[in-house]
Design an enzyme around this catalytic site. Structure first.
Site, PDB file in Angstrom:
ATOM      1  N   HIS A  21      30.752  40.510  36.576  1.00 23.19           N
ATOM      2  CA  HIS A  21      31.794  39.802  37.330  1.00 23.19           C
ATOM      3  C   HIS A  21      33.182  40.268  36.921  1.00 23.19           C
ATOM      4  O   HIS A  21      33.595  40.113  35.770  1.00 23.19           O
ATOM      5  CB  HIS A  21      31.677  38.299  37.087  1.00 23.19           C
ATOM      6  N   ASP A  23      37.204  40.139  38.773  1.00 23.07           N
ATOM      7  CA  ASP A  23      37.987  39.601  39.889  1.00 23.07           C
ATOM      8  C   ASP A  23      39.158  40.479  40.299  1.00 23.07           C
ATOM      9  O   ASP A  23      40.123  39.985  40.896  1.00 23.07           O
ATOM     10  CB  ASP A  23      38.501  38.202  39.539  1.00 23.07           C
ATOM     11  N   GLU A 126      31.442  35.012  45.604  1.00 19.95           N
ATOM     12  CA  GLU A 126      31.522  33.914  44.635  1.00 19.95           C
ATOM     13  C   GLU A 126      31.746  32.594  45.364  1.00 19.95           C
ATOM     14  O   GLU A 126      32.869  32.162  45.580  1.00 19.95           O
ATOM     15  CB  GLU A 126      32.636  34.176  43.618  1.00 19.95           C
ATOM     16  N   HIS A 194      28.594  28.748  37.859  1.00 14.89           N
ATOM     17  CA  HIS A 194      29.398  27.743  38.569  1.00 14.89           C
ATOM     18  C   HIS A 194      28.610  26.562  39.120  1.00 14.89           C
ATOM     19  O   HIS A 194      29.218  25.563  39.509  1.00 14.89           O
ATOM     20  CB  HIS A 194      30.216  28.365  39.718  1.00 14.89           C
ATOM     21  N   HIS A 215      28.356  35.211  35.145  1.00 17.81           N
ATOM     22  CA  HIS A 215      29.367  35.029  34.092  1.00 17.81           C
ATOM     23  C   HIS A 215      29.299  33.608  33.543  1.00 17.81           C
ATOM     24  O   HIS A 215      30.106  32.770  33.874  1.00 17.81           O
ATOM     25  CB  HIS A 215      30.775  35.397  34.584  1.00 17.81           C
ATOM     26  N   ASP A 323      34.356  38.497  33.425  1.00 15.02           N
ATOM     27  CA  ASP A 323      35.302  37.724  34.242  1.00 15.02           C
ATOM     28  C   ASP A 323      36.735  38.203  34.073  1.00 15.02           C
ATOM     29  O   ASP A 323      37.679  37.420  34.177  1.00 15.02           O
ATOM     30  CB  ASP A 323      35.197  36.219  33.962  1.00 15.02           C
TER      31      ASP A 323
END
Length: 378
Positions: A21, A23, A126, A194, A215, A323
């Site tokens: 992961h 971003d 995500e 999450h 993650h 992340d």
């Protein structure tokens, strides 16, 4: 350079990191509206980003799942459109840097990229809000190259409960179970970062393919709802899945979690989203940190999670999901994508074998991608 760091770099030259992961696409959207001339990642971008090509090389990254994340307060068609724009920028990056990046849809593509010395570029959506309750949209994202979907982000959605919101379904709704089955049919990995613990358990019950946590770290080591309970980690051997430990300080160090709650409140008091990585947002974060010294996680903190996760799930079910560019703060020694050798060196000092580390960095992740393909072919 210590002998452990030398050994870590040597290992990563042979068994590079598959990171679950990153971003960067969202950071490019927020910072420069996808103007890649302003953030040329072929050059040092450390003033703005955790990620650029020189630091990916220095960190021994061989494959990256680029997150095509969009905020969970984006709803309906807005969420779908923004997700498509995120996919587009990943494809732009691959086209712009063909000597460094290779678009990867399969495990064979990942291995080919490694043989070529390029970084395999995969995509992960995500949050299930990105499909706007449409299996057709889910299938289209897969056709466009998305190879995992995190079932929720920070907010509970119409068919799945988030770890950081009030439950409405006590796991997955019947349609949520249908989403998981369709992901299995397509060959898209079910990502359980999450989501609530009940959603994790429901997805493991329903899925016929290995799942991932792109993650997330261990709840027994840091009791944060974003982390994985031991009873779920213990189910991974039967499922075949992989838990990819994250570096985000608030998820790995309890004191950092408490500090971050106050930092997030400060951001909201300034009218800013807590994930704001623009210059203005980071200025507010840094001012708060200067006035309120931040508890520091380290590579050893992350290694503590991996030690525990190995004990519960086994080394065949571990990976890494940093992340980067999705967090304002990073651990000491893992400041950016160049830091992976420091974590590997720490694990070498803890007597992890080369075979164990090769599984952690490369082989486990490639195996689950291949296993998801096998389920759809079956």
């Amino acid at each position: 350079m210590s002998s452990s760091q030398e050994a870590a770099r040597d290992l990563l030259a042979r068994w590079p990191v598959v990171d679950g992961h990153n971003d960067l696409p969202w950071a490019l959207r927020e910072q420069v509206s996808y103007d890649l001339d302003q953030r040329d990642i072929a050059t040092d971008q450390s003033a703005h980003l955790h990620t650029d090509l020189p630091r990916l090389r220095a960190g021994g990254v061989g494959a990256q799942f680029w997150s095509v994340y969009v905020r969970s307060d984006y709803a309906g068609d807005k969420a779908v459109t923004a997700t498509l724009e995120q996919i587009d920028v990943v494809r732009q990056l691959v086209a712009r840097y063909p000597d460094a990046l290779r678009l990867a849809r399969t495990a064979d593509d990942m291995e080919a990229a490694r043989a070529e010395g390029r970084i395999a570029s995969l995509m992960g959506a995500e949050g299930g809000h990105s499909i706007n309750n449409s299996l057709g949209t889910l299938r289209t994202l897969h056709e466009l190259g998305v190879r995992y979907m995190t079932l929720t982000h920070n907010d509970t959605i119409d068919w799945a409960d988030s770890a950081t919101d009030e439950p409405r379904h006590h796991g997955l709704s019947p349609f949520g179970e249908e989403v998981v089955r369709e992901m299995n049919r397509c060959g898209m990995l079910v990502d359980l970062s999450h989501v609530s613990a009940d959603t994790m358990r429901d997805a493991l019950r329903v899925s016929t393919a290995p799942v991932i946590f792109s993650h997330s770290s261990a709840r027994a080591v840091c009791d944060h709802p974003r982390n994985i309970p031991d009873d779920v980690l213990a189910q991974l051997p039967a499922n075949g899945g992989v838990a990819m430990a994250t570096f985000v300080p608030k998820f790995v160090l309890p004191a950092a979690g408490e500090w971050t709650l106050r930092a997030d409140e400060n951001m909201r008091a300034h009218g800013l989203h807590h994930l704001d990585t623009t210059a203005a947002g980071m200025a507010v974060q840094r001012a708060f940190e200067a006035a309120n010294p931040r508890p520091k996680a380290t590579a050893a903190t992350v290694a503590d999670h991996l030690d525990h996760m190995r004990e519960v799930a086994g080394v065949d079910h571990l990976g890494i999901g940093g992340d980067f560019d999705g967090t304002a703060f990073t651990p000491d020694g893992l400041a950016d994508v160049a830091g992976y050798p420091n974590l590997i060196a720490e694990l070498l000092d803890r007597k992890w074998s080369e075979d164990d580390l090769a599984k952690l960095t490369w082989r486990n992740a490639v195996r689950v991608v291949r296993a998801a393909e096998a389920v759809t072919l079956g």
